[in-house]
Motif scaffolding. Structure first.
Motif, PDB file in Angstrom:
ATOM      1  N   GLU A 102      14.573 -32.710 -19.601  1.00 42.12           N
ATOM      2  CA  GLU A 102      13.219 -32.219 -19.316  1.00 42.12           C
ATOM      3  C   GLU A 102      12.282 -32.393 -20.510  1.00 42.12           C
ATOM      4  N   GLN A 103      12.809 -32.271 -21.738  1.00 43.73           N
ATOM      5  CA  GLN A 103      11.937 -32.426 -22.901  1.00 43.73           C
ATOM      6  C   GLN A 103      11.528 -33.875 -23.125  1.00 43.73           C
ATOM      7  N   LYS A 104      12.083 -34.790 -22.327  1.00 50.20           N
ATOM      8  CA  LYS A 104      11.643 -36.178 -22.345  1.00 50.20           C
ATOM      9  C   LYS A 104      10.543 -36.405 -21.308  1.00 50.20           C
ATOM     10  N   ASN A 105       9.900 -35.316 -20.894  1.00 53.02           N
ATOM     11  CA  ASN A 105       8.812 -35.361 -19.903  1.00 53.02           C
ATOM     12  C   ASN A 105       9.285 -35.871 -18.545  1.00 53.02           C
ATOM     13  N   ILE A 106      10.498 -35.509 -18.198  1.00 54.98           N
ATOM     14  CA  ILE A 106      11.043 -35.814 -16.876  1.00 54.98           C
ATOM     15  C   ILE A 106      11.020 -34.528 -16.056  1.00 54.98           C
ATOM     16  N   ASP A 107      10.298 -34.548 -14.954  1.00 56.93           N
ATOM     17  CA  ASP A 107      10.187 -33.371 -14.097  1.00 56.93           C
ATOM     18  C   ASP A 107      11.346 -33.358 -13.104  1.00 56.93           C
ATOM     19  N   LEU A 108      12.240 -32.397 -13.258  1.00 55.13           N
ATOM     20  CA  LEU A 108      13.391 -32.273 -12.365  1.00 55.13           C
ATOM     21  C   LEU A 108      13.074 -31.433 -11.130  1.00 55.13           C
ATOM     22  N   GLN A 109      11.809 -31.023 -11.008  1.00 55.48           N
ATOM     23  CA  GLN A 109      11.350 -30.286  -9.825  1.00 55.48           C
ATOM     24  C   GLN A 109      12.266 -29.104  -9.511  1.00 55.48           C
ATOM     25  N   ARG A 110      12.362 -28.217 -10.465  1.00 54.37           N
ATOM     26  CA  ARG A 110      13.262 -27.077 -10.323  1.00 54.37           C
ATOM     27  C   ARG A 110      12.953 -26.230  -9.081  1.00 54.37           C
ATOM     28  N   LYS A 111      11.674 -25.896  -8.894  1.00 59.38           N
ATOM     29  CA  LYS A 111      11.304 -25.039  -7.767  1.00 59.38           C
ATOM     30  C   LYS A 111      11.649 -25.688  -6.441  1.00 59.38           C
ATOM     31  N   GLN A 112      11.337 -26.978  -6.301  1.00 61.05           N
ATOM     32  CA  GLN A 112      11.631 -27.690  -5.070  1.00 61.05           C
ATOM     33  C   GLN A 112      13.135 -27.804  -4.847  1.00 61.05           C
ATOM     34  N   THR A 113      13.877 -27.994  -5.929  1.00 58.41           N
ATOM     35  CA  THR A 113      15.335 -28.073  -5.826  1.00 58.41           C
ATOM     36  C   THR A 113      15.908 -26.769  -5.302  1.00 58.41           C
ATOM     37  N   TRP A 114      15.437 -25.649  -5.860  1.00 53.17           N
ATOM     38  CA  TRP A 114      15.920 -24.337  -5.389  1.00 53.17           C
ATOM     39  C   TRP A 114      15.556 -24.130  -3.924  1.00 53.17           C
ATOM     40  N   ASN A 115      14.318 -24.452  -3.554  1.00 52.97           N
ATOM     41  CA  ASN A 115      13.876 -24.263  -2.167  1.00 52.97           C
ATOM     42  C   ASN A 115      14.714 -25.090  -1.197  1.00 52.97           C
ATOM     43  N   ASN A 116      15.029 -26.318  -1.579  1.00 51.89           N
ATOM     44  CA  ASN A 116      15.841 -27.186  -0.711  1.00 51.89           C
ATOM     45  C   ASN A 116      17.229 -26.615  -0.505  1.00 51.89           C
ATOM     46  N   ILE A 117      17.823 -26.116  -1.579  1.00 50.76           N
ATOM     47  CA  ILE A 117      19.171 -25.543  -1.482  1.00 50.76           C
ATOM     48  C   ILE A 117      19.151 -24.298  -0.622  1.00 50.76           C
ATOM     49  N   GLU A 118      18.139 -23.478  -0.811  1.00 52.98           N
ATOM     50  CA  GLU A 118      18.032 -22.238  -0.030  1.00 52.98           C
ATOM     51  C   GLU A 118      17.812 -22.541   1.453  1.00 52.98           C
ATOM     52  N   GLU A 119      16.969 -23.530   1.742  1.00 51.20           N
ATOM     53  CA  GLU A 119      16.691 -23.891   3.132  1.00 51.20           C
ATOM     54  C   GLU A 119      17.916 -24.469   3.829  1.00 51.20           C
ATOM     55  N   ASN A 120      18.753 -25.177   3.082  1.00 52.03           N
ATOM     56  CA  ASN A 120      19.935 -25.817   3.678  1.00 52.03           C
ATOM     57  C   ASN A 120      21.155 -24.916   3.716  1.00 52.03           C
ATOM     58  N   PHE A 121      21.020 -23.688   3.186  1.00 53.08           N
ATOM     59  CA  PHE A 121      22.168 -22.792   3.070  1.00 53.08           C
ATOM     60  C   PHE A 121      22.819 -22.534   4.437  1.00 53.08           C
ATOM     61  N   SER A 122      22.046 -21.980   5.376  1.00 52.94           N
ATOM     62  CA  SER A 122      22.609 -21.627   6.689  1.00 52.94           C
ATOM     63  C   SER A 122      23.084 -22.852   7.441  1.00 52.94           C
ATOM     64  N   LYS A 123      22.326 -23.951   7.328  1.00 51.75           N
ATOM     65  CA  LYS A 123      22.699 -25.176   8.031  1.00 51.75           C
ATOM     66  C   LYS A 123      24.039 -25.704   7.546  1.00 51.75           C
ATOM     67  N   ALA A 124      24.277 -25.600   6.247  1.00 49.38           N
ATOM     68  CA  ALA A 124      25.530 -26.111   5.681  1.00 49.38           C
ATOM     69  C   ALA A 124      26.740 -25.396   6.279  1.00 49.38           C
ATOM     70  N   PHE A 125      26.633 -24.088   6.432  1.00 47.35           N
ATOM     71  CA  PHE A 125      27.760 -23.328   6.984  1.00 47.35           C
ATOM     72  C   PHE A 125      27.846 -23.485   8.493  1.00 47.35           C
ATOM     73  N   LYS A 126      26.701 -23.662   9.135  1.00 45.21           N
ATOM     74  CA  LYS A 126      26.709 -23.889  10.577  1.00 45.21           C
ATOM     75  C   LYS A 126      27.401 -25.199  10.901  1.00 45.21           C
ATOM     76  N   ASP A 127      27.155 -26.223  10.070  1.00 43.07           N
ATOM     77  CA  ASP A 127      27.740 -27.541  10.308  1.00 43.07           C
ATOM     78  C   ASP A 127      29.258 -27.526  10.227  1.00 43.07           C
ATOM     79  N   VAL A 128      29.812 -26.616   9.422  1.00 42.17           N
ATOM     80  CA  VAL A 128      31.281 -26.541   9.312  1.00 42.17           C
ATOM     81  C   VAL A 128      31.852 -25.462  10.220  1.00 42.17           C
ATOM     82  N   GLY A 129      30.999 -24.880  11.084  1.00 37.13           N
ATOM     83  CA  GLY A 129      31.482 -23.946  12.103  1.00 37.13           C
ATOM     84  C   GLY A 129      31.727 -22.535  11.651  1.00 37.13           C
ATOM     85  N   ILE A 130      31.032 -22.081  10.605  1.00 34.58           N
ATOM     86  CA  ILE A 130      31.218 -20.713  10.117  1.00 34.58           C
ATOM     87  C   ILE A 130      30.035 -19.860  10.585  1.00 34.58           C
ATOM     88  N   PRO A 131      30.273 -18.841  11.438  1.00 33.55           N
ATOM     89  CA  PRO A 131      29.173 -17.996  11.931  1.00 33.55           C
ATOM     90  C   PRO A 131      28.563 -17.160  10.816  1.00 33.55           C
TER      91      PRO A 131
END
Length: 335
Positions: A102-131
């Protein structure tokens, strides 16, 4: 994953498990196991990464006497603390590498990364059949004490992997190559600059093997041509495929038959239960590329070599300097 990508990840893994700077031990907030350049790391992250809950549970069930020694004697407790500190330093160095990128001026988009993981949380477990009602128990069995703990672990793992890829991309993009280097590369390695064998194919997709078989028989019997059905069907597509992938059954079929050949019904998508009739339109043999045809690939290969040289020779020194200049505090109440 390509061999180069594997080597790259292996190399960065090696430097991420070596800690050069001085560690400061001092009391931190109860839920914090470390502070890395003012970035606080949650104790639950250490618990999940170390798999300490899973390990202790397994030892308790399988080796109760050893569990007793491990948790009730000074030597056993010291062993666990040593293990936890080793795991803590590995996490710290991964976070250091993320910050280094990041100190090399590379934006790792931390907020977007967290949001994506949070949004995919339920879907990930649904896909493997866990209620939903069983997710917490499942997480605990994996060593995660909460949903937040799981998300945080996935967050830092994703950031770390993304930081490797982002740094590699930056180095490739910024690498400069001369016309002389490009010409020399082509002359010295002309044999590797060839087009892959390929084929143009058409596919008509059906929802059942019965429909596919009926249409195939009507085409073979001459009631209508393949192209007539193709033009009148919404679920039809054409594409060019690479014929180097021998593990692909469609590729094997195309390689073994001439242009104009129409297959019997093929299983197209096992998950959706669809079938296809395939027609080979045209086949292209492997051929030597001219200098102009190969130029873009030559430039990429040269930039890739420069990136590999950076990771091999420059990055270790740069990262060590960043480590030495960083502030790393471990919670003295835990270690």
């Amino acid at each position: 994953m390509t061999k180069k990508a594997q080597l790259l990840l292996f190399f960065v893994f090696l430097i991420s498990t070596i800690l050069y700077p001085k560690i400061i031990y001092q009391p931190l907030e109860q839920a914090t196991f470390a502070k890395v350049n003012e970035e606080t790391l949650n104790e639950e992250l250490l618990i999940s990464r170390s798999q300490i809950v899973y390990l202790l549970s397994d030892i308790y069930n399988s080796y109760p006497e050893f569990y007793s020694v491990l948790t009730r004697t000074a030597t056993g407790v010291e062993l666990m603390n040593t293990y936890l500190e080793d795991q803590a330093l590995k996490i710290v160095n991964q976070v250091l590498f993320i910050q280094f990128v990041e100190q090399k001026n590379i934006d790792l988009q931390r907020k977007q990364t967290w949001n994506n993981i949070e949004e995919n949380f339920s879907k990930a477990f649904k896909d493997v059949g866990i209620p939903d009602e069983e997710i917490e128990d499942y997480l605990l069995a994996l060593g995660y004490t909460s949903k937040t703990n799981y998300l945080e672990d996935a967050y830092y793992s994703t950031l770390y992997n993304n930081s490797i890829a982002a740094l590699y991309t930056k180095i490739v993009q910024e690498a400069e190559v001369t016309d002389e280097e490009i010409a020399k590369e082509y002359q010295n390695n002309k044999a590797i600059y060839k087009s892959d064998p390929a084929a143009d194919i058409k596919l008509i997709i059906f929802n059942s093997t019965e429909d596919a078989s009926y249409t195939y028989n009507r085409i073979i019997e001459g009631y209508y041509t393949y192209d007539e059905v193709f033009e009148q069907t919404d679920s039809a597509t054409s594409m060019r495929i690479n014929l180097k992938d021998d593990s692909n059954s469609i590729v094997q079929t195309v390689k073994s038959n001439p242009p104009g050949f129409i297959t019997t019904p093929l299983l197209y998508d096992s998950q959706n239960g669809t079938y296809a009739l395939l027609k080979i339109e045209r086949k292209y043999p492997e051929k030597q590329l001219t200098f102009e045809e190969a130029k873009d690939q030559i430039i990429f290969n040269l930039k890739d070599k420069k990136a590999q040289e950076y990771f091999d020779k420059v990055l270790p020194t740069e990262f060590q300097k960043f480590q030495e200049e960083s502030s790393i505090i471990l919670n003295s109440d835990m270690f």
